[in-house]
Write a protein that holds these residues in place. Structure first.
Motif, PDB file in Angstrom:
ATOM      1  N   HIS A 150      32.950 -35.191   9.354  1.00  0.00           N
ATOM      2  CA  HIS A 150      33.807 -35.972   8.461  1.00  0.00           C
ATOM      3  C   HIS A 150      32.948 -36.598   7.350  1.00  0.00           C
ATOM      4  O   HIS A 150      31.785 -36.944   7.577  1.00  0.00           O
ATOM      5  N   PRO A 151      33.495 -36.751   6.137  1.00  0.00           N
ATOM      6  CA  PRO A 151      32.724 -37.384   5.057  1.00  0.00           C
ATOM      7  C   PRO A 151      32.172 -38.756   5.437  1.00  0.00           C
ATOM      8  O   PRO A 151      31.062 -39.119   5.037  1.00  0.00           O
ATOM      9  N   ASP A 152      32.937 -39.524   6.232  1.00  0.00           N
ATOM     10  CA  ASP A 152      32.442 -40.835   6.669  1.00  0.00           C
ATOM     11  C   ASP A 152      31.210 -40.692   7.560  1.00  0.00           C
ATOM     12  O   ASP A 152      30.359 -41.587   7.602  1.00  0.00           O
ATOM     13  N   THR A 153      31.131 -39.590   8.288  1.00  0.00           N
ATOM     14  CA  THR A 153      29.972 -39.352   9.149  1.00  0.00           C
ATOM     15  C   THR A 153      28.721 -39.121   8.312  1.00  0.00           C
ATOM     16  O   THR A 153      27.641 -39.654   8.617  1.00  0.00           O
ATOM     17  N   HIS A 154      28.856 -38.337   7.251  1.00  0.00           N
ATOM     18  CA  HIS A 154      27.720 -38.142   6.346  1.00  0.00           C
ATOM     19  C   HIS A 154      27.252 -39.494   5.788  1.00  0.00           C
ATOM     20  O   HIS A 154      26.043 -39.772   5.706  1.00  0.00           O
ATOM     21  N   TYR A 155      28.219 -40.345   5.429  1.00  0.00           N
ATOM     22  CA  TYR A 155      27.880 -41.660   4.889  1.00  0.00           C
ATOM     23  C   TYR A 155      27.135 -42.488   5.933  1.00  0.00           C
ATOM     24  O   TYR A 155      26.102 -43.116   5.626  1.00  0.00           O
ATOM     25  N   MET A 156      27.628 -42.506   7.148  1.00  0.00           N
ATOM     26  CA  MET A 156      27.006 -43.300   8.208  1.00  0.00           C
ATOM     27  C   MET A 156      25.611 -42.780   8.547  1.00  0.00           C
ATOM     28  O   MET A 156      24.711 -43.554   8.876  1.00  0.00           O
ATOM     29  N   ILE A 157      25.437 -41.477   8.501  1.00  0.00           N
ATOM     30  CA  ILE A 157      24.110 -40.899   8.748  1.00  0.00           C
ATOM     31  C   ILE A 157      23.122 -41.373   7.682  1.00  0.00           C
ATOM     32  O   ILE A 157      21.991 -41.786   7.985  1.00  0.00           O
ATOM     33  N   ASP A 158      23.551 -41.329   6.415  1.00  0.00           N
ATOM     34  CA  ASP A 158      22.694 -41.790   5.316  1.00  0.00           C
ATOM     35  C   ASP A 158      22.411 -43.286   5.441  1.00  0.00           C
ATOM     36  O   ASP A 158      21.282 -43.745   5.189  1.00  0.00           O
ATOM     37  N   PHE A 159      23.442 -44.059   5.828  1.00  0.00           N
ATOM     38  CA  PHE A 159      23.274 -45.502   5.974  1.00  0.00           C
ATOM     39  C   PHE A 159      22.274 -45.823   7.085  1.00  0.00           C
ATOM     40  O   PHE A 159      21.435 -46.725   6.934  1.00  0.00           O
ATOM     41  N   THR A 160      22.356 -45.094   8.188  1.00  0.00           N
ATOM     42  CA  THR A 160      21.430 -45.302   9.305  1.00  0.00           C
ATOM     43  C   THR A 160      19.989 -45.013   8.887  1.00  0.00           C
ATOM     44  O   THR A 160      19.062 -45.745   9.247  1.00  0.00           O
ATOM     45  N   LYS A 161      19.810 -43.955   8.111  1.00  0.00           N
ATOM     46  CA  LYS A 161      18.466 -43.604   7.645  1.00  0.00           C
ATOM     47  C   LYS A 161      17.921 -44.686   6.715  1.00  0.00           C
ATOM     48  O   LYS A 161      16.733 -45.060   6.784  1.00  0.00           O
ATOM     49  N   PHE A 162      18.798 -45.242   5.856  1.00  0.00           N
ATOM     50  CA  PHE A 162      18.373 -46.264   4.901  1.00  0.00           C
ATOM     51  C   PHE A 162      18.084 -47.595   5.593  1.00  0.00           C
ATOM     52  O   PHE A 162      17.033 -48.212   5.370  1.00  0.00           O
ATOM     53  N   LYS A 163      19.000 -48.042   6.460  1.00  0.00           N
ATOM     54  CA  LYS A 163      18.884 -49.374   7.060  1.00  0.00           C
ATOM     55  C   LYS A 163      17.965 -49.399   8.270  1.00  0.00           C
ATOM     56  O   LYS A 163      17.171 -50.326   8.451  1.00  0.00           O
ATOM     57  N   GLU A 164      18.072 -48.394   9.134  1.00  0.00           N
ATOM     58  CA  GLU A 164      17.342 -48.422  10.394  1.00  0.00           C
ATOM     59  C   GLU A 164      16.091 -47.555  10.382  1.00  0.00           C
ATOM     60  O   GLU A 164      15.319 -47.582  11.348  1.00  0.00           O
ATOM     61  N   LYS A 165      15.935 -46.774   9.330  1.00  0.00           N
ATOM     62  CA  LYS A 165      14.793 -45.841   9.250  1.00  0.00           C
ATOM     63  C   LYS A 165      14.799 -44.866  10.431  1.00  0.00           C
ATOM     64  O   LYS A 165      13.762 -44.490  10.966  1.00  0.00           O
ATOM     65  N   LEU A 166      15.999 -44.459  10.823  1.00  0.00           N
ATOM     66  CA  LEU A 166      16.185 -43.503  11.917  1.00  0.00           C
ATOM     67  C   LEU A 166      16.867 -42.257  11.369  1.00  0.00           C
ATOM     68  O   LEU A 166      17.809 -42.353  10.570  1.00  0.00           O
TER      69      LEU A 166
END
Length: 524
Positions: A481-497
């Motif tokens: 889902h497009p929201d999943t792509h967003y959450m994946i990017d957000f996790t990489k940015f905020k959590e460095k994961l």
């Protein structure tokens, strides 16, 4: 007045509800109507709710371009006007006793088995009821899948423990409790007769579904004698002829061979498998008691072998729908076994003995909304659990030198029974350079992002630091889902994961082109 009984008929739970996991959403659709008196107007409203939730789809609906687009897009919903049109263009040429021809009778086919299991009660002109068991089953749809699994298992175990072939909703001269009869027969065969393997073979299941009474000792003797005479691999025709004798019938049009030796067998195994009390051995040939559940099996036989008979439908519903807490609270015997070794040994065997084409095709089936496995054993494993199993096999096949550790629940054969429990990752992979959490889901709507990505993030944090190794997660779903792509990017940015997202088809293609697991670490 006692019900009029007609003939012996082979056990058949339902042709509409072959997969017992479908029952929960049907009950959830019924919740807003609990307490209403059932009439055709209420039935039409229930039908609209079922269609609105896309639990059931008609052929005219699938052939209509607009309707089919809505049906296959989890973000789109039917309007009331569209639902009315679907009902109008999809007349149901169906008639059930006590209900008008058409959609009212279709309603009855949906809810007949849930009523036999004690989940719901309905009758024209009377109030709709949903039992404690029915409410608990509906609640599992709102729970994370990993937490819902055990509750689903317990609810169906409770229902099947009490199920009677000649219950008041049926008219059948066969009188037994089929699940209890199966457990008793397996135990007697193992204790009394000198066979190398315990359990009942697939083509002996029809003897359970056609056996006329509750005498397990006589049934075990019958199966023993049948094996001596015909061996453990008899022809379907021999089994069919024996079953017609048990049914006291010569009517091959009334009882067809496929109904008894194929459809009835699959139906029986699917229903029993969800209880967690049976294991399937020999690539689907042998159905046995799960040794992890010996104490629960003993309780079932001791408690339900001498069952109460009911003539009144409502009283039977109350009996079936009451949860037996003593049964639910029995602790599994699995701590007496090395679960991790059993799980890994079975995984390694499947990776070696199953060709990659079969595994890839089975994975791709899961990417299709209407895909169904026809594999003799895999078809008995529900989709989410099968997804974890197949992904684990595929990883081990492609990277035989690395350690693949799935966390799905298993039976004593090492075959998965439910998905990984909450609080841990689905599959942990340990390689010389990479330690990877592989997470899978069949969820496709916008809840995919909120239900899955925060959990994966938490699992990655708990996975810890792995010195001199790259640590990340691979996330796989039918679609992203497009929201999943967003959450994946957000996790990489905020959590460095790092989480790498794949559709099932893309994962299969990329995996088979990879030489090491780090090749999967591409930008999603």
């Amino acid at each position: 007045m006692a019900r009029r009984k007609l003939e012996r008929k082979p056990l058949s739970f339902s042709t509409t509800m072959r997969n017992p996991m479908r029952i929960a959403p049907f009950i959830e659709a019924l919740l807003p109507f609990e307490g209403m008196r059932l009439d055709n107007d209420v039935i039409e409203s229930i039908i609209k709710e079922v269609l609105r939730k896309k639990i059931y789809a008609t052929m005219p609906e699938k052939r209509n371009k607009v309707f089919n687009e809505i049906l296959n897009d989890s973000e789109l919903e039917f309007t009331d006007e569209q639902l009315e049109k679907i009902i109008k263009i999809s007349p149901q040429n169906h008639k059930e006793a006590g209900f008008d021809r058409g959609w009212p009778s279709r309603f009855d086919t949906w809810y007949k088995l849930p009523m036999e299991f004690g989940f719901v009660y309905y009758k024209m002109g009377e109030k709709i009821e949903i039992s404690d068991a029915g409410h608990l089953l509906a609640q599992t749809l709102e729970m994370p899948l990993k937490h819902a699994n055990k509750q689903v298992q317990n609810i169906f175990l409770n229902a099947l423990a009490k199920y009677q072939t000649d219950n008041p909703f049926r008219r059948n001269l066969i009188d037994n409790a089929p699940f209890i009869l199966f457990l008793q027969t397996v135990r007697i065969l193992g204790e009394k007769y000198n066979w190398n393997k315990t359990g009942i073979y697939r083509l002996e299941i029809p003897f359970i579904t056609c056996w006329p009474n509750a005498d397990a000792s006589e049934l075990a003797r019958y199966i023993n004698d049948f094996r001596i005479r015909y061996g453990k691999r008899p022809s379907e025709e021999v089994v069919y002829d024996a079953c017609l004798e048990l049914l006291d019938s010569t009517n091959e049009n009334r009882f067809k061979i496929d109904q008894i030796t194929k459809e009835g067998v699959d139906d029986f195994i699917r229903k029993l498998r969800i209880t967690g009390l049976i294991s399937i051995r020999g690539m689907g040939r042998l159905i046995d008691i799960n040794k992890f559940e010996i104490d629960r099996v003993k309780y079932l036989i001791d408690t339900y072998a001498n069952y109460q008979l009911f003539e009144n439908e409502y009283e039977y519903y109350l009996y079936a729908g009451t949860i037996d807490n003593n049964l639910i609270e029995i602790i599994s015997n699995e701590n007496e076994f090395d679960i991790a070794d059993i799980r890994l040994n079975t995984l390694n065997r499947w990776a070696k003995e199953t060709d990659t084409v079969t595994i890839d095709e089975e994975l791709k089936i899961l990417s299709s909304r209407n895909g169904k496995s026809k594999h003799e054993l895999l078809k008995y494993i529900d989709g989410p659990t099968r997804f974890e199993f197949l992904t684990s096999i595929a990883l081990k096949q492609q990277f035989p030198a690395i350690k693949v550790v799935p966390n799905y629940a298993i039976d004593d054969e090492g075959m998965p029974t439910f998905t990984a429990r909450g609080g841990i990752g689905d599959i942990e992979v340990f390689g010389p350079k990479d330690d990877v959490l592989v997470e899978v889901t069949l969820m496709q709507n916008k809840n995919q992002a909120t239900n899955e990505i925060p959990g994966i993030t938490r699992h990655l944090k708990e996975f810890g630091d792995h010195e001199n190794k790259s640590v990340y997660s691979v996330f796989i779903a039918p679609t992203l889902h497009p929201d999943t792509h967003y959450m994946i990017d957000f996790t990489k940015f905020k959590e460095k994961l790092e989480i790498i997202g794949y559709t099932i088809n893309d994962f299969v293609n990329e995996l088979r082109d990879s030489k090491e697991i780090s090749d999967l670490k591409i930008d999603d």
